[in-house]
Design a protein around this motif. Structure first.
Motif, PDB file in Angstrom:
ATOM      1  N   GLU A  55       0.839  -1.310  -0.024  1.00  0.00           N
ATOM      2  CA  GLU A  55       0.191   0.172  -0.037  1.00  0.00           C
ATOM      3  C   GLU A  55       0.956   1.106   0.176  1.00  0.00           C
ATOM      4  OE1 GLU A  55      -2.731  -0.433   3.354  1.00  0.00           O
ATOM      5  OE2 GLU A  55      -3.639  -2.082   2.284  1.00  0.00           O
ATOM      6  N   TYR A  56       1.835   1.282   0.584  1.00  0.00           N
ATOM      7  CA  TYR A  56       2.733   2.451   0.666  1.00  0.00           C
ATOM      8  C   TYR A  56       3.672   2.646  -0.691  1.00  0.00           C
ATOM      9  CZ  TYR A  56       2.769   2.751   5.893  1.00  0.00           C
ATOM     10  OH  TYR A  56       2.610   2.727   7.231  1.00  0.00           O
ATOM     11  N   LEU A  57       3.952   1.411  -1.296  1.00  0.00           N
ATOM     12  CA  LEU A  57       4.445   1.726  -2.421  1.00  0.00           C
ATOM     13  C   LEU A  57       3.421   2.211  -3.638  1.00  0.00           C
ATOM     14  CD1 LEU A  57       6.400  -2.080  -2.871  1.00  0.00           C
ATOM     15  CD2 LEU A  57       7.319   0.388  -2.653  1.00  0.00           C
ATOM     16  N   LYS A  58       2.196   1.867  -3.507  1.00  0.00           N
ATOM     17  CA  LYS A  58       1.323   2.499  -4.160  1.00  0.00           C
ATOM     18  C   LYS A  58       0.925   4.017  -3.936  1.00  0.00           C
ATOM     19  CE  LYS A  58      -1.313  -1.883  -5.232  1.00  0.00           C
ATOM     20  NZ  LYS A  58      -2.507  -2.574  -5.110  1.00  0.00           N
ATOM     21  N   LYS A  59       0.961   4.165  -2.690  1.00  0.00           N
ATOM     22  CA  LYS A  59       0.479   5.821  -2.152  1.00  0.00           C
ATOM     23  C   LYS A  59       1.586   6.586  -2.511  1.00  0.00           C
ATOM     24  CE  LYS A  59      -0.592   8.109   2.030  1.00  0.00           C
ATOM     25  NZ  LYS A  59      -0.840   8.183   3.451  1.00  0.00           N
ATOM     26  N   TYR A  60       2.883   6.215  -2.342  1.00  0.00           N
ATOM     27  CA  TYR A  60       3.888   7.136  -2.629  1.00  0.00           C
ATOM     28  C   TYR A  60       4.551   7.062  -3.598  1.00  0.00           C
ATOM     29  CZ  TYR A  60       3.532   8.388   2.426  1.00  0.00           C
ATOM     30  OH  TYR A  60       2.816   8.646   3.664  1.00  0.00           O
ATOM     31  N   PRO A  61       4.883   7.944  -4.454  1.00  0.00           N
ATOM     32  CA  PRO A  61       5.359   7.892  -5.824  1.00  0.00           C
ATOM     33  C   PRO A  61       7.122   7.600  -6.048  1.00  0.00           C
ATOM     34  CG  PRO A  61       4.883  10.360  -5.823  1.00  0.00           C
ATOM     35  CD  PRO A  61       4.339   9.499  -4.489  1.00  0.00           C
ATOM     36  N   HIS A  62       7.707   8.078  -4.798  1.00  0.00           N
ATOM     37  CA  HIS A  62       9.049   8.166  -4.618  1.00  0.00           C
ATOM     38  C   HIS A  62       9.463   7.371  -3.311  1.00  0.00           C
ATOM     39  CE1 HIS A  62       8.766  11.214  -7.428  1.00  0.00           C
ATOM     40  NE2 HIS A  62       7.819  11.915  -6.741  1.00  0.00           N
ATOM     41  N   PHE A  63      10.550   6.837  -3.098  1.00  0.00           N
ATOM     42  CA  PHE A  63      10.971   6.113  -2.125  1.00  0.00           C
ATOM     43  C   PHE A  63      12.560   5.822  -2.084  1.00  0.00           C
ATOM     44  CE2 PHE A  63       9.772   2.111  -4.272  1.00  0.00           C
ATOM     45  CZ  PHE A  63      10.951   1.349  -4.032  1.00  0.00           C
ATOM     46  N   TYR A  64      13.272   6.100  -0.785  1.00  0.00           N
ATOM     47  CA  TYR A  64      14.686   5.787  -0.700  1.00  0.00           C
ATOM     48  C   TYR A  64      14.888   4.255   0.118  1.00  0.00           C
ATOM     49  CZ  TYR A  64      15.404  10.369  -2.676  1.00  0.00           C
ATOM     50  OH  TYR A  64      15.696  11.526  -3.304  1.00  0.00           O
ATOM     51  N   LEU A  65      16.013   3.680  -0.228  1.00  0.00           N
ATOM     52  CA  LEU A  65      16.338   2.648   0.804  1.00  0.00           C
ATOM     53  C   LEU A  65      17.567   3.171   1.383  1.00  0.00           C
ATOM     54  CD1 LEU A  65      16.025  -0.524  -1.725  1.00  0.00           C
ATOM     55  CD2 LEU A  65      14.593  -0.121  -0.003  1.00  0.00           C
ATOM     56  N   VAL A  66      17.603   3.204   2.916  1.00  0.00           N
ATOM     57  CA  VAL A  66      18.795   3.456   3.489  1.00  0.00           C
ATOM     58  C   VAL A  66      19.417   2.191   4.340  1.00  0.00           C
ATOM     59  CG1 VAL A  66      18.454   6.050   3.229  1.00  0.00           C
ATOM     60  CG2 VAL A  66      17.261   4.946   5.030  1.00  0.00           C
ATOM     61  N   ASP A  67      20.427   2.326   4.677  1.00  0.00           N
ATOM     62  CA  ASP A  67      21.022   1.538   5.617  1.00  0.00           C
ATOM     63  C   ASP A  67      21.094   2.223   6.919  1.00  0.00           C
ATOM     64  OD1 ASP A  67      22.411  -0.396   7.212  1.00  0.00           O
ATOM     65  OD2 ASP A  67      24.247  -0.479   5.496  1.00  0.00           O
ATOM     66  N   VAL A  68      20.513   1.507   7.940  1.00  0.00           N
ATOM     67  CA  VAL A  68      20.556   2.288   9.263  1.00  0.00           C
ATOM     68  C   VAL A  68      21.291   1.630  10.569  1.00  0.00           C
ATOM     69  CG1 VAL A  68      18.061   3.462   9.108  1.00  0.00           C
ATOM     70  CG2 VAL A  68      18.366   1.265   9.728  1.00  0.00           C
ATOM     71  N   THR A  69      22.196   0.581   9.800  1.00  0.00           N
ATOM     72  CA  THR A  69      23.201  -0.132  10.673  1.00  0.00           C
ATOM     73  C   THR A  69      24.010   1.070  11.283  1.00  0.00           C
ATOM     74  OG1 THR A  69      23.245  -1.770   9.095  1.00  0.00           O
ATOM     75  CG2 THR A  69      25.099  -1.686  10.959  1.00  0.00           C
TER      76      THR A  69
END
Length: 171
Positions: A15-29
């Motif tokens: 649902e988030y992937l459909k709702k938001y047109p942009h997303f980032y993957l970040v490493d929080v280690t």
């Protein structure tokens, strides 16, 4: 974790992937509790939805999506957080603040219907203009000819002479 809970998370991510047109993957280690809450606070102020996810569940959500997210599969290692947003460059600007510390580290992004994989793409994402910035640029371009005419009139030129000069230029 029970299968029902995993299925719920996968559906929620979809649902988030459909709702938001942009997303980032970040490493929080390496983020401790204080720095994580600080990052969440900054995300909230910037209207970014931050979600920490398990890589396998995110992979399944990607597979269930209508969009082919295969270029991002290789980035699903380590601790991953998703930054969902409406404006493509906002998370990039936020991550640029953290660049000296290196945490959170940029992995990849899906912005403007394209894939940006690798830390070197962060600068490219920062330079993407938002919708409001593009509108401001267009307005400035549209106002430029009007400002030229007004400055010509204010400089003491006569309207008749100004109109003749414009007519000559258009011939």
């Amino acid at each position: 974790m029970k299968k029902e809970v995993k299925d719920t998370i996968i559906v929620e991510l979809g649902e988030y992937l459909k709702k938001y047109p942009h997303f980032y993957l970040v490493d929080v280690t390496g983020l401790n509790a204080e720095k994580t809450s600080d990052l969440r606070r900054k995300c909230f102020k910037s209207e970014i939805k931050m979600v920490v996810v398990k890589n396998k569940l995110l992979h399944k959500a990607f597979e269930a999506s209508e969009i082919d997210f295969e270029p991002l599969y290789g980035c699903l290692k380590g601790n991953t957080a998703l930054l969902f947003c409406e404006t493509a460059n906002v998370p990039a600007k936020l991550l640029k603040e953290y660049k000296k510390e290196g945490i959170p580290a940029f992995k990849a992004a899906y912005a403007e219907e394209g894939f940006f994989v690798g830390a070197d793409k962060l600068e490219e994402l920062v330079s993407i203009k938002s919708k409001n910035e593009l509108i401001a640029d267009v307005m400035a371009l549209l106002q430029s000819p009007i400002k030229t005419v007004v400055s010509g009139l204010n400089a003491g030129g006569k309207i008749h002479g100004l109109l003749d000069a414009i007519a000559e230029r258009n011939k």
